[in-house]
Design a protein around this motif. Sequence first.
Motif, short mmCIF file in Angstrom:
data_model
loop_
_atom_site.label_atom_id
_atom_site.label_comp_id
_atom_site.label_asym_id
_atom_site.label_seq_id
_atom_site.Cartn_x
_atom_site.Cartn_y
_atom_site.Cartn_z
N THR A 69 155.87 31.23 -4.21
CA THR A 69 155.09 32.45 -4.46
C THR A 69 154.34 32.84 -3.19
O THR A 69 154.19 32.02 -2.28
N THR A 70 153.87 34.08 -3.17
CA THR A 70 153.19 34.54 -1.95
C THR A 70 151.78 35.05 -2.23
O THR A 70 151.16 35.64 -1.37
N LYS A 71 151.31 34.84 -3.47
CA LYS A 71 149.99 35.39 -3.80
C LYS A 71 148.93 34.32 -3.55
O LYS A 71 148.71 33.42 -4.35
N HIS A 72 148.26 34.44 -2.45
CA HIS A 72 147.26 33.46 -2.05
C HIS A 72 146.22 33.22 -3.15
O HIS A 72 145.79 34.20 -3.76
N PRO A 73 145.80 32.01 -3.47
CA PRO A 73 146.14 30.74 -2.83
C PRO A 73 147.34 30.03 -3.45
O PRO A 73 147.60 28.87 -3.14
N LEU A 74 148.07 30.73 -4.31
CA LEU A 74 149.21 30.07 -4.97
C LEU A 74 150.40 29.97 -4.03
O LEU A 74 150.66 30.89 -3.26
N THR A 75 151.11 28.87 -4.12
CA THR A 75 152.32 28.71 -3.31
C THR A 75 153.56 28.47 -4.18
O THR A 75 154.68 28.66 -3.72
N THR A 76 153.34 28.03 -5.42
CA THR A 76 154.47 27.58 -6.23
C THR A 76 154.31 27.97 -7.70
O THR A 76 153.24 27.80 -8.28
N LEU A 77 155.40 28.49 -8.24
CA LEU A 77 155.48 28.71 -9.69
C LEU A 77 156.54 27.75 -10.22
O LEU A 77 157.66 27.72 -9.72
N VAL A 78 156.18 26.97 -11.21
CA VAL A 78 157.12 26.04 -11.82
C VAL A 78 157.44 26.56 -13.22
O VAL A 78 156.54 26.77 -14.03
N HIS A 79 158.72 26.82 -13.46
CA HIS A 79 159.17 27.41 -14.72
C HIS A 79 159.92 26.35 -15.52
O HIS A 79 160.90 25.78 -15.04
N VAL A 80 159.43 26.06 -16.70
CA VAL A 80 160.04 25.03 -17.55
C VAL A 80 160.57 25.69 -18.81
O VAL A 80 159.94 26.58 -19.37
N ASP A 81 161.76 25.26 -19.24
CA ASP A 81 162.30 25.66 -20.53
C ASP A 81 162.45 24.39 -21.36
O ASP A 81 163.35 23.58 -21.11
N ALA A 82 161.58 24.21 -22.31
CA ALA A 82 161.54 22.95 -23.06
C ALA A 82 162.51 22.95 -24.24
O ALA A 82 162.57 21.97 -24.98
N TYR A 83 163.29 24.02 -24.39
CA TYR A 83 164.14 24.16 -25.58
C TYR A 83 165.05 22.95 -25.82
O TYR A 83 165.19 22.48 -26.93
N ARG A 84 165.67 22.47 -24.76
CA ARG A 84 166.64 21.39 -24.92
C ARG A 84 166.04 19.99 -24.82
O ARG A 84 166.77 19.00 -24.86
N LEU A 85 164.75 19.92 -24.66
CA LEU A 85 164.14 18.60 -24.54
C LEU A 85 164.10 17.92 -25.90
O LEU A 85 163.70 18.52 -26.88
N SER A 86 164.52 16.66 -25.92
CA SER A 86 164.40 15.95 -27.19
C SER A 86 163.16 15.06 -27.18
O SER A 86 162.66 14.66 -28.21
N HIS A 87 162.68 14.78 -25.98
CA HIS A 87 161.47 13.97 -25.87
C HIS A 87 160.72 14.33 -24.60
O HIS A 87 161.35 14.63 -23.59
N GLU A 88 159.40 14.31 -24.66
CA GLU A 88 158.62 14.70 -23.48
C GLU A 88 158.85 13.75 -22.29
O GLU A 88 158.61 14.13 -21.15
N ASP A 89 159.34 12.55 -22.55
CA ASP A 89 159.67 11.61 -21.46
C ASP A 89 160.64 12.23 -20.46
O ASP A 89 160.57 11.96 -19.27
#
Length: 142
Positions: A69-89
Amino acid sequence: MRIIPLQTIEDTQALAEDIAGSLKGGEVLALSGDLGSGKTTFTQFLARELGVKGTVNSPTFVIMKQYHTTKHPLTTLVHVDAYRLSHEDELMELGIDQHINASHSVVIIEWADKIKDYLQKLDTVLWLEFEYNDGVRKVILK
Ligand SMILES: Nc1ncnc2c1ncn2[C@@H]1O[C@H](COP(=O)(O)OP(=O)(O)O)[C@@H](O)[C@H]1O
Ligand SMILES: [Mg+2]
């Protein structure tokens, strides 16, 4: 709690801009709602607002994807799709912990209710519950 009508795409865009403007880094945005309720659309507007270049799609198969990302002070966007997760591990194995509450990162999670137990242990989680019923769209912010 705030209920925001999302009658048009522009409403979703305005919300994304509003929330993007409030981010300082370290936040977790937890998105819930059925298929088609508008989670990815919101994420795409948020990413664009943060200066992410290129296409943002749900990381359904890879589960987690990082964007610069470029919007100071942010540098990173982390996008998660938990749909297929069977366990948080599985999410731990992908290294989500290193991004949670990291000072220059924002984590956005689709299907966040699938990892509710994990998210409830964290600070600074903003829940966005998307709804689409009888042609009416809204989001509940908690
Ligand atoms: N506020 C809105 N007004 C009208 N259509 C919308 C709105 N938000 C999303 N959509 C449309 O709804 C469809 C599903 O949205 P999407 O973001 O893919 O949902 P999800 O990720 O929750 O499955 C897309 O075609 C999108 O353009
Ligand atoms: Mg989606």
